[in-house]
Enzyme design. Structure first.
Site, PDB file in Angstrom:
ATOM      1  N   LYS A  71       0.833  -1.200   0.000  1.00  0.00           N
ATOM      2  CA  LYS A  71       0.000   0.000   0.000  1.00  0.00           C
ATOM      3  C   LYS A  71       0.871   1.254   0.000  1.00  0.00           C
ATOM      4  CE  LYS A  71      -4.056  -2.013   2.277  1.00  0.00           C
ATOM      5  NZ  LYS A  71      -5.057  -1.642   1.268  1.00  0.00           N
TER       6      LYS A  71
ATOM      7  N   ASP B   1      -2.491  -6.525   1.879  1.00  0.00           N
ATOM      8  CA  ASP B   1      -1.050  -6.724   2.080  1.00  0.00           C
ATOM      9  C   ASP B   1      -0.736  -7.530   3.331  1.00  0.00           C
ATOM     10  OD1 ASP B   1      -2.065  -4.680   3.661  1.00  0.00           O
ATOM     11  OD2 ASP B   1      -0.210  -3.509   3.656  1.00  0.00           O
TER      12      ASP B   1
ATOM     13  N   ASP C 132       0.495  -6.538  18.799  1.00  0.00           N
ATOM     14  CA  ASP C 132      -0.502  -5.989  17.885  1.00  0.00           C
ATOM     15  C   ASP C 132      -1.718  -6.904  17.831  1.00  0.00           C
ATOM     16  OD1 ASP C 132      -0.979  -3.850  15.846  1.00  0.00           O
ATOM     17  OD2 ASP C 132      -1.182  -5.584  14.526  1.00  0.00           O
TER      18      ASP C 132
ATOM     19  N   GLU D 275      -2.193  -4.368  22.684  1.00  0.00           N
ATOM     20  CA  GLU D 275      -2.854  -3.351  21.867  1.00  0.00           C
ATOM     21  C   GLU D 275      -4.222  -3.926  21.497  1.00  0.00           C
ATOM     22  OE1 GLU D 275      -3.906  -1.496  17.876  1.00  0.00           O
ATOM     23  OE2 GLU D 275      -3.379  -3.570  18.275  1.00  0.00           O
TER      24      GLU D 275
ATOM     25  N   LYS E  37       2.037   5.318   8.517  1.00  0.00           N
ATOM     26  CA  LYS E  37       1.986   3.880   8.321  1.00  0.00           C
ATOM     27  C   LYS E  37       2.334   3.498   6.884  1.00  0.00           C
ATOM     28  CE  LYS E  37      -2.275   3.381   9.622  1.00  0.00           C
ATOM     29  NZ  LYS E  37      -3.544   2.673   9.900  1.00  0.00           N
ATOM     30  N   TYR E  38       2.162   4.443   5.947  1.00  0.00           N
ATOM     31  CA  TYR E  38       2.342   4.109   4.527  1.00  0.00           C
ATOM     32  C   TYR E  38       3.393   4.956   3.826  1.00  0.00           C
ATOM     33  CZ  TYR E  38      -2.129   1.978   5.644  1.00  0.00           C
ATOM     34  OH  TYR E  38      -3.123   1.255   6.250  1.00  0.00           O
TER      35      TYR E  38
END
Length: 714
Positions: free
Chosen positions: A296, A398, A433, A462, A572-573
């Site tokens: 992404k 992804d 995560d 999390e 994040k991307y």
């Protein structure tokens, strides 16, 4: 790791003919009795119920940290009017409970049968405690003599009482040293000396020093022990700490207006500034190779209709899309450096008084080595493709979620191996995560397997999920948890949530993150710079552990679109370099304020607690008032915060002064740790907070009283 209670006694056969009950029948022929049903025992002579701290009836360990003052409470009672007493057998790891000192409990609160004592663990590991109830003949005797003499009864009427008292003193004297043996024997002789007047006969036995000795060396009869419960004790970082999250890949230099990929070396250059702000833990998102399949790009649409595959050649992809031909969970991204470079980063963090927390995300990119080597570790759809992650309408093409059921033995072993790779590299804290999307029994096995050899390793869940799952993750072993704090903005919400967390502090420890790469709350988008201060004060003062995601100190507040909690140009991307030094030099940084908050937290042990959180009344709903105390240091802090980032708020507090160690009529000097101003305060106090000047008071309290361990929140 669970405490195991004996099973229910076997049901005896029904007798063929009626016979007279024996003493043995009383102890063995009651399999449905409530006491036996709960404890597996029918021989409990005195009553012991409602013991705390206990997690799931003892199925899991309660939690504490080294040096924490832990209240142990129980309801203890007996039949009749004779005095009952209680104590706790508090046993350190590897020790025998039979050799532990007597820790007496005392009545507390407005319930006559509720008892309390406080213990302070001094080392990590599995501690145990057991509440013992017993008949207290010394207290029974003392009360009888008091009431009878007050009623005017004389020596003849008290003859038996005086002899009983003498015999009790003789019993205690038998185990005393020479000095106290003589003194107790003398007191017993006085009780028996009919030539003395009544006051003179009882005075030696009632002397303050003698009574104190008898309290410390009681006569215990009908001793009844309750169940044995466990308390797992972590290092202090499990309860108290300040976290700072940043992406090492965004620390590279900007060349000709373009961001370049950072390395562990460039990330280490950021560490002194993080340490200067007073943070204890540096949290890194995944540092592993990133998948290339379905990668992404910046501001990539995650919804149907978007094309997530149109990315540029330099787009780095999401760090949570772990794994490629360059390696998987046990490797570092080659653009960040080598494993030795990472070890150097960890060591530099330690030199600055901090430690590294590493993301542990059990998922894989389509080109992760696991996919080819172990396709059974994933879920295959009917059409033969592997299922990618979805949270409709979001799609994460992804990322492949892991299937834990096809080969649990193989996958469990691999997860443990990966953890140990990073533990060997110096990591002792893991931010996990999405643990709520994995089996609970897996986490219970993994966490306690690690702690068997490395009890100092901590795990942060999390888990933005339903309350039942969040709490169960804590019960089974997670050290800390993300919370709903981000979405609690109104006073009532904050108070209710704070009380809930304090009530469950014996197993669930919160970490109040003000923002994350995934969460930019509307209050920060719309509340202006004062709201960033407000949320920081609330997080740093209410919770002993709090966290900040990089960019918060720069007031980053623009969402990708209205109504979204995603950041525009999400890190994040894409790479997102920031010029922190320039912002601070120009006065456009919140870093000095964060530094001050962390300084205050370190200076005040009260702010390092959760169980002592108490809320106080204030007549303006846009103001919140709460306090914390520390029994060990006698420290107390009172906090008042405006919840509106745009308007001045005025109100009057109505403080619960006994919760602060004072009587209702007393006054105290309070000093604002944010401004330096001092005030003379009592129960009712005028407050005026302008969010553009200072939206909060953080008041250190000076008063003559001692701060007691408060009873648990209910």
């Amino acid at each position: 790791m669970a405490s195991r209670r004996p099973g229910h006694p076997a049901v005896p056969p029904v007798p063929h003919r009626v016979r007279q009950a024996t003493a043995a029948d009383v102890l063995t022929r009651r399999p449905l009795d409530s006491v036996a049903g709960m404890t597996g025992r029918a021989d409990l002579r005195l009553g012991i119920t409602d013991v705390d701290p206990v997690v799931s009836c003892g199925a899991f360990s309660a939690r504490a940290v080294v040096g924490e003052h832990v209240p142990i409470t129980a309801t203890v009672f007996r039949e009749g009017h004779d005095a009952v007493a209680a104590n706790v057998v508090w046993t350190p790891p590897g020790a025998d409970g039979a050799g532990q000192p007597l820790r007496r409990m005392a009545r507390f609160g407005d319930q006559p049968d509720r008892w309390l004592t406080t213990v302070v663990p001094d080392r990590e590991g599995r501690w145990t405690f057991q509440v013992e109830a017993w008949s207290d003949p010394l207290a029974t005797w003392h009360h009888a003599v008091d009431v009878k003499t007050a009623a005017g009864q004389g020596a003849e009427e008290l003859a038996n009482d005086l002899e009983e008292g003498a015999r009790l003193l003789d019993r205690v004297a038998g185990g005393a040293d020479a000095e106290w043996r003589a003194r107790l024997t003398e007191a017993a002789a006085a009780l028996r000396d009919a030539s003395l007047e009544m006051p003179a006969r009882i005075a030696p036995a009632m002397a303050e020093a003698v009574q104190r000795y008898l309290y410390e060396h009681p006569v215990r009869e009908l001793v009844t022990g309750g169940p044995v419960y466990e308390v797992w004790v972590d290092r202090p970082r499990a309860l108290f700490g300040s976290w700072y999250e940043f992406f090492p890949r965004s620390t590279g230099p900007v060349v000709d207006g373009r961001a370049t990929h950072g390395t562990f070396a460039t990330a280490a250059e950021r560490l002194p500034a993080v340490a200067d702000m007073g943070f204890d833990v540096v949290y890194l998102p995944p540092i592993h190779p990133i998948g290339t399949v379905n990668r992404k790009g910046p501001n990539t649409p995650q919804y149907p209709g978007g094309n997530p595959y149109e990315i540029g050649p330099d787009d780095p992809g999401s760090p949570w899309a772990i794994g490629s031909a360059e390696g998987g969970h046990d490797a570092v991204h080659p653009q960040l450096g080598t494993m030795e470079d990472f070890r150097a980063f960890v060591e530099r963090t330690r030199e600055l008084g901090m430690e590294v927390a590493l993301d542990f995300a059990l998922q894989a990119a389509p080109d992760h080595p696991w996919v080819a080597a172990h396709p059974e570790w994933f879920t295959t759809k009917p059409d033969g493709t592997i299922a990618y992650a979805e949270n409709p309408p979001k799609k994460y093409q992804d990322i492949y979620p892991v299937n834990f059921d096809n080969d649990p033995e193989g996958f469990y072993a691999e997860c443990l191996r990966v953890l140990r790779v990073w533990m060997d590299a110096g990591v002792r804290v893991f931010r996990v995560d999405n643990p709520h999307t994995k089996p609970l029994n897996f986490w219970h096995w993994l966490i306690w397997t690690v702690k068997e050899t490395d009890p100092d390793v901590l795990f942060l869940a999390e888990a933005f999920t339903r309350p039942a799952m969040m709490h169960q993750l804590a019960r089974i072993g997670y050290t800390q948890s993300y919370t709903y704090f981000t979405w609690r903005t109104a006073r009532g919400e904050l108070e209710d949530y704070g009380r809930e967390l304090a009530a469950n502090c014996h197993y669930m420890r919160p970490n109040f993150f003000v923002n994350t790469p995934d969460i930019l709350h509307a209050s920060l988008q719309l509340g202006g710079p004062p709201m960033f201060k407000i949320r920081a004060v609330l997080a740093a003062m209410m919770s002993p552990t709090w966290g900040v995601y990089s960019g918060f100190e720069l007031f980053e507040h623009v969402a990708v679109r209205p109504g979204s909690e995603e950041y525009l140009d999400s890190e994040k991307y894409q790479l997102r370099p920031r010029d922190f030094a320039a912002a601070e030099a120009s006065g456009r940084s919140l870093a000095p304020y964060l530094r001050r908050l962390n300084e205050i937290r370190r200076a005040h042990p009260a702010l390092q607690q959760l169980r002592t959180l108490r809320f106080h009344d204030v007549d303006n709903p846009n103001l919140i008032c709460f306090s914390k105390t520390d029994p060990g240091s006698q420290d107390a802090v009172l906090v008042v915060v405006a919840l509106d980032g745009h308007n001045t708020q005025i109100g009057t507090t109505s403080l619960d002064l006994p919760a602060l160690g004072l009587d209702w009529y007393e006054r105290m000097t309070v000093t604002d740790e944010l401004t330096g101003a001092s005030y003379d305060w009592g129960q009712f106090n005028y407050v005026e907070l302008d969010p553009y000047r200072e939206p909060a008071h953080v008041l250190a309290i000076t008063h003559p009283r001692t701060v007691q361990v408060p009873p648990p929140v209910t």
